[in-house]
Design a protein around this motif. Sequence first.
Motif, PDB file in Angstrom:
ATOM      1  N   GLU A  77       0.021  -4.829  -0.977  1.00 45.66           N
ATOM      2  CA  GLU A  77       1.045  -4.684  -2.005  1.00 45.66           C
ATOM      3  C   GLU A  77       0.400  -4.671  -3.384  1.00 45.66           C
ATOM      4  O   GLU A  77      -0.559  -5.375  -3.628  1.00 45.66           O
ATOM      5  CB  GLU A  77       2.033  -5.843  -1.923  1.00 45.66           C
ATOM      6  CG  GLU A  77       2.924  -5.781  -0.698  1.00 45.66           C
ATOM      7  CD  GLU A  77       3.805  -7.008  -0.591  1.00 45.66           C
ATOM      8  OE1 GLU A  77       4.062  -7.654  -1.619  1.00 45.66           O
ATOM      9  OE2 GLU A  77       4.227  -7.317   0.528  1.00 45.66           O
ATOM     10  N   LYS A  78       0.963  -3.859  -4.278  1.00 47.05           N
ATOM     11  CA  LYS A  78       0.581  -3.903  -5.685  1.00 47.05           C
ATOM     12  C   LYS A  78       1.307  -5.074  -6.344  1.00 47.05           C
ATOM     13  O   LYS A  78       2.475  -5.305  -6.015  1.00 47.05           O
ATOM     14  CB  LYS A  78       0.995  -2.623  -6.413  1.00 47.05           C
ATOM     15  CG  LYS A  78       0.343  -1.358  -5.931  1.00 47.05           C
ATOM     16  CD  LYS A  78       0.968  -0.163  -6.648  1.00 47.05           C
ATOM     17  CE  LYS A  78       0.492   1.144  -6.065  1.00 47.05           C
ATOM     18  NZ  LYS A  78       1.208   2.304  -6.636  1.00 47.05           N
ATOM     19  N   PRO A  79       0.728  -5.762  -7.284  1.00 47.15           N
ATOM     20  CA  PRO A  79      -0.662  -5.619  -7.710  1.00 47.15           C
ATOM     21  C   PRO A  79      -1.590  -6.296  -6.705  1.00 47.15           C
ATOM     22  O   PRO A  79      -1.249  -7.351  -6.167  1.00 47.15           O
ATOM     23  CB  PRO A  79      -0.691  -6.344  -9.055  1.00 47.15           C
ATOM     24  CG  PRO A  79       0.379  -7.371  -8.943  1.00 47.15           C
ATOM     25  CD  PRO A  79       1.434  -6.805  -8.036  1.00 47.15           C
ATOM     26  N   THR A 134      -3.968   5.304   0.568  1.00 46.34           N
ATOM     27  CA  THR A 134      -2.864   6.020  -0.072  1.00 46.34           C
ATOM     28  C   THR A 134      -1.745   5.116  -0.560  1.00 46.34           C
ATOM     29  O   THR A 134      -1.372   4.141   0.088  1.00 46.34           O
ATOM     30  CB  THR A 134      -2.281   7.089   0.879  1.00 46.34           C
ATOM     31  OG1 THR A 134      -1.265   7.838   0.181  1.00 46.34           O
ATOM     32  CG2 THR A 134      -1.658   6.480   2.134  1.00 46.34           C
ATOM     33  N   ASP A 135      -1.233   5.485  -1.709  1.00 41.94           N
ATOM     34  CA  ASP A 135       0.026   4.967  -2.230  1.00 41.94           C
ATOM     35  C   ASP A 135       1.145   5.427  -1.282  1.00 41.94           C
ATOM     36  O   ASP A 135       0.970   6.370  -0.501  1.00 41.94           O
ATOM     37  CB  ASP A 135       0.209   5.581  -3.631  1.00 41.94           C
ATOM     38  CG  ASP A 135       1.420   5.071  -4.365  1.00 41.94           C
ATOM     39  OD1 ASP A 135       1.898   3.963  -4.063  1.00 41.94           O
ATOM     40  OD2 ASP A 135       1.884   5.804  -5.271  1.00 41.94           O
ATOM     41  N   ILE A 136       2.294   4.772  -1.348  1.00 39.74           N
ATOM     42  CA  ILE A 136       3.429   5.207  -0.536  1.00 39.74           C
ATOM     43  C   ILE A 136       4.364   6.115  -1.332  1.00 39.74           C
ATOM     44  O   ILE A 136       4.654   7.243  -0.941  1.00 39.74           O
ATOM     45  CB  ILE A 136       4.224   3.997  -0.004  1.00 39.74           C
ATOM     46  CG1 ILE A 136       3.351   3.168   0.940  1.00 39.74           C
ATOM     47  CG2 ILE A 136       5.489   4.461   0.722  1.00 39.74           C
ATOM     48  CD1 ILE A 136       2.875   3.914   2.160  1.00 39.74           C
ATOM     49  N   LYS A 137       4.824   5.640  -2.472  1.00 40.10           N
ATOM     50  CA  LYS A 137       5.797   6.426  -3.244  1.00 40.10           C
ATOM     51  C   LYS A 137       5.062   7.414  -4.144  1.00 40.10           C
ATOM     52  O   LYS A 137       4.375   7.023  -5.087  1.00 40.10           O
ATOM     53  CB  LYS A 137       6.660   5.490  -4.106  1.00 40.10           C
ATOM     54  CG  LYS A 137       7.748   4.799  -3.324  1.00 40.10           C
ATOM     55  CD  LYS A 137       8.784   4.205  -4.243  1.00 40.10           C
ATOM     56  CE  LYS A 137      10.164   4.289  -3.639  1.00 40.10           C
ATOM     57  NZ  LYS A 137      11.190   3.704  -4.513  1.00 40.10           N
ATOM     58  N   MET A 138       5.205   8.693  -3.804  1.00 40.77           N
ATOM     59  CA  MET A 138       4.559   9.754  -4.592  1.00 40.77           C
ATOM     60  C   MET A 138       5.439  10.985  -4.537  1.00 40.77           C
ATOM     61  O   MET A 138       6.205  11.173  -3.586  1.00 40.77           O
ATOM     62  CB  MET A 138       3.188  10.117  -3.976  1.00 40.77           C
ATOM     63  CG  MET A 138       2.199   8.971  -3.954  1.00 40.77           C
ATOM     64  SD  MET A 138       0.620   9.491  -3.254  1.00 40.77           S
ATOM     65  CE  MET A 138       1.054   9.719  -1.534  1.00 40.77           C
ATOM     66  N   PRO A 139       5.331  11.870  -5.539  1.00 42.82           N
ATOM     67  CA  PRO A 139       6.088  13.125  -5.502  1.00 42.82           C
ATOM     68  C   PRO A 139       5.552  14.077  -4.423  1.00 42.82           C
ATOM     69  O   PRO A 139       4.421  13.903  -3.961  1.00 42.82           O
ATOM     70  CB  PRO A 139       5.875  13.707  -6.907  1.00 42.82           C
ATOM     71  CG  PRO A 139       4.663  13.036  -7.442  1.00 42.82           C
ATOM     72  CD  PRO A 139       4.569  11.700  -6.773  1.00 42.82           C
TER      73      PRO A 139
HETATM   74 MG   LIG Z   1       3.416   5.918  -6.622  1.00 43.24          MG
END
Ligand SMILES: [Mg+2]
Length: 135
Positions: free
Chosen positions: A112-114, A62-67
């Motif tokens: 971390e991205k990228p 999972t991504d962290i920052k999401m709506p």
């Molecule tokens: Mg995001």
Amino acid sequence: MNATPMSKALDCINVLVVDDQDCLVDLLSDIVEGLGFSSEVAHDGQEALEKFQGGNFQMVITDIKMPRMDGIQLTKMVKRDRPDVPVIAITGFGNEEAGEDLRSEQMDGFLEKPFRIAKIEGMICEVLRGYNLIY
Ligand SMILES: [Mg+2]
């Protein structure tokens, strides 16, 4: 790194991939399926939680920052019900402090991205091995 996993039952590993960026969720899904696993996608934490609770998943990436619901809250909810399911977090606001927060939230891996594709492939296999889901 040899990313080809020896699985106890490759087709039994179903990974829920969660990111609010379409291109990233598609890339992550391709990576997971390239390793021989199945994947399903969700685009925010709330959708992911609904899919997780209604499905059969052996891992969450999972991504962290999401709506709607972020990846930290999603991880809490997943681990509360299913501590046997590993969670790997991918974040775009990488710094050491964020990494510490994520480790304290029961995440099993953190990138971390990228990210380099070989690195996430290696982490997926390492975490699945740690949970005895693949050899
Ligand atoms: Mg995001």
